[in-house]
Write an enzyme that holds these catalytic residues in place. Structure first.
Site, PDB file in Angstrom:
ATOM      1  N   LYS A  14     -25.370   6.627  11.267  1.00  0.00           N
ATOM      2  CA  LYS A  14     -24.879   5.451  11.985  1.00  0.00           C
ATOM      3  C   LYS A  14     -23.406   5.186  11.692  1.00  0.00           C
ATOM      4  O   LYS A  14     -22.632   4.894  12.597  1.00  0.00           O
ATOM      5  CB  LYS A  14     -25.714   4.209  11.630  1.00  0.00           C
ATOM      6  CG  LYS A  14     -27.195   4.347  11.948  1.00  0.00           C
ATOM      7  CD  LYS A  14     -27.955   3.047  11.714  1.00  0.00           C
ATOM      8  CE  LYS A  14     -27.949   2.577  10.272  1.00  0.00           C
ATOM      9  NZ  LYS A  14     -28.760   3.413   9.363  1.00  0.00           N
ATOM     10  N   ARG A 146     -35.361   2.921  -0.044  1.00  0.00           N
ATOM     11  CA  ARG A 146     -34.645   2.513   1.180  1.00  0.00           C
ATOM     12  C   ARG A 146     -35.376   3.017   2.419  1.00  0.00           C
ATOM     13  O   ARG A 146     -35.502   2.287   3.412  1.00  0.00           O
ATOM     14  CB  ARG A 146     -33.207   3.043   1.149  1.00  0.00           C
ATOM     15  CG  ARG A 146     -32.338   2.261   0.183  1.00  0.00           C
ATOM     16  CD  ARG A 146     -31.121   3.038  -0.227  1.00  0.00           C
ATOM     17  NE  ARG A 146     -30.231   3.301   0.888  1.00  0.00           N
ATOM     18  CZ  ARG A 146     -29.253   4.214   0.844  1.00  0.00           C
ATOM     19  NH1 ARG A 146     -29.065   4.933  -0.244  1.00  0.00           N
ATOM     20  NH2 ARG A 146     -28.473   4.391   1.883  1.00  0.00           N
TER      21      ARG A 146
HETATM   22  P1  ADP Z   1     -27.784   2.752   4.898  1.00  0.00           P
HETATM   23  O1  ADP Z   1     -26.886   3.923   4.657  1.00  0.00           O
HETATM   24  O2  ADP Z   1     -28.966   2.713   3.996  1.00  0.00           O
HETATM   25  O3  ADP Z   1     -28.112   2.543   6.333  1.00  0.00           O
HETATM   26  P2  ADP Z   1     -26.197   0.304   4.725  1.00  0.00           P
HETATM   27  O4  ADP Z   1     -24.826   0.566   4.279  1.00  0.00           O
HETATM   28  O5  ADP Z   1     -26.427  -0.101   6.136  1.00  0.00           O
HETATM   29  O6  ADP Z   1     -27.018   1.561   4.322  1.00  0.00           O
HETATM   30  O7  ADP Z   1     -26.874  -0.801   3.789  1.00  0.00           O
HETATM   31  C1  ADP Z   1     -26.946  -0.657   2.408  1.00  0.00           C
HETATM   32  C2  ADP Z   1     -27.850  -1.733   1.800  1.00  0.00           C
HETATM   33  O8  ADP Z   1     -27.356  -3.046   2.166  1.00  0.00           O
HETATM   34  C3  ADP Z   1     -29.296  -1.743   2.286  1.00  0.00           C
HETATM   35  O9  ADP Z   1     -30.111  -0.846   1.551  1.00  0.00           O
HETATM   36  C4  ADP Z   1     -29.676  -3.211   2.063  1.00  0.00           C
HETATM   37  O10 ADP Z   1     -29.941  -3.476   0.712  1.00  0.00           O
HETATM   38  C5  ADP Z   1     -28.424  -3.964   2.420  1.00  0.00           C
HETATM   39  N1  ADP Z   1     -28.391  -4.345   3.851  1.00  0.00           N
HETATM   40  C6  ADP Z   1     -27.519  -3.894   4.789  1.00  0.00           C
HETATM   41  N2  ADP Z   1     -27.761  -4.447   5.984  1.00  0.00           N
HETATM   42  C7  ADP Z   1     -28.841  -5.271   5.811  1.00  0.00           C
HETATM   43  C8  ADP Z   1     -29.602  -6.121   6.666  1.00  0.00           C
HETATM   44  N3  ADP Z   1     -29.309  -6.240   7.984  1.00  0.00           N
HETATM   45  N4  ADP Z   1     -30.634  -6.823   6.147  1.00  0.00           N
HETATM   46  C9  ADP Z   1     -30.935  -6.736   4.849  1.00  0.00           C
HETATM   47  N5  ADP Z   1     -30.273  -5.943   3.976  1.00  0.00           N
HETATM   48  C10 ADP Z   1     -29.232  -5.219   4.445  1.00  0.00           C
END
Ligand code: ADP
Length: 195
Positions: A14, A146
């Site tokens: 993403k 995750r």
């Molecule tokens: P990934 O590479 O896992 O998609 P992100 O950078 O989007 O990672 O998010 C990293 C972490 O931030 C998630 O594992 C979660 O803990 C938190 N997080 C991000 N976006 C959200 C959301 N919309 N709701 C709840 N937690 C979130």
């Protein structure tokens, strides 16, 4: 406005594709993961609250991320549209997003869902962990949590938007350029039908 959700499990690409898509379509990138990491870097109370959950591979509370998105929407009144990356991650977040966009007399136009096998996700995230400095990428147990959070809470968000026929699945394995092309084709198709 044109608003899109780039959807998919952690490690599905993403972030990489978002960068390319916002450059091409002039959208404002809203990544809750990026905003949270910036809060952590700045040592804010919100960052402090989020960090321990993120480090364990768990979601942060809906109210926290919803507050961040509400504020980002308010601070970008001129945006031509938004690309949501990593949000919404629960049905409650999706309901709130729909309501916030409705207040702005707009809506989600398309949800592009990247599909990547679990073994490939784990491989990519461990590999990213070697250089990203992200504490949630370094060990397989956290990565596993995750992916589990995704399956338990986030996968249902696709069903939310499937009910209104907004979801398009895109194979997320292959070259970055190839996947980008497919995403662009879907967006261009959607933009045409809007006119
Ligand atoms: P990934 O590479 O896992 O998609 P992100 O950078 O989007 O990672 O998010 C990293 C972490 O931030 C998630 O594992 C979660 O803990 C938190 N997080 C991000 N976006 C959200 C959301 N919309 N709701 C709840 N937690 C979130």
């Amino acid at each position: 406005m044109f608003n899109l959700i780039l959807f998919g499990p952690p490690g599905s690409g993403k972030g990489t594709q978002s960068e390319k898509l916002i450059a091409k379509f002039g959208l404002r990138h809203l990544s809750t993961g990026d905003i949270l990491r910036s809060e952590i870097r700045n040592g804010t109370a919100l960052g402090l609250e989020a960090k321990s959950l993120m480090d364990q591979g768990q979601l942060v509370p809906d109210a926290v991320v919803i507050g961040m998105i509400r504020s980002a929407l308010e601070h970008n009144p001129e945006a031509r549209g938004f690309l949501f990356d990593g949000f919404p991650r629960t049905n409650a977040q999706a309901d709130t997003l729909d309501a916030l966009l409705a207040e702005k007399k707009t809506a989600i136009n398309i949800v592009l869902a990247l599909q990547v096998s679990k073994s490939e996700l784990v491989k990519r995230l461990l590999n990213r962990g070697l250089t990203s400095g992200r504490t949630d990428d370094v060990n397989e147990a956290i990565i596993g949590s995750r992916i589990e959070e995704y399956e338990r809470k986030t996968a249902a968000v696709a069903d939310h938007y499937k009910k209104v026929n907004k979801v398009v699945y895109i194979p997320g394995e292959g070259s970055v350029e190839e996947i980008f092309r497919k995403l662009c084709d879907e967006i261009e198709e959607k933009l045409k039908s809007k006119k």
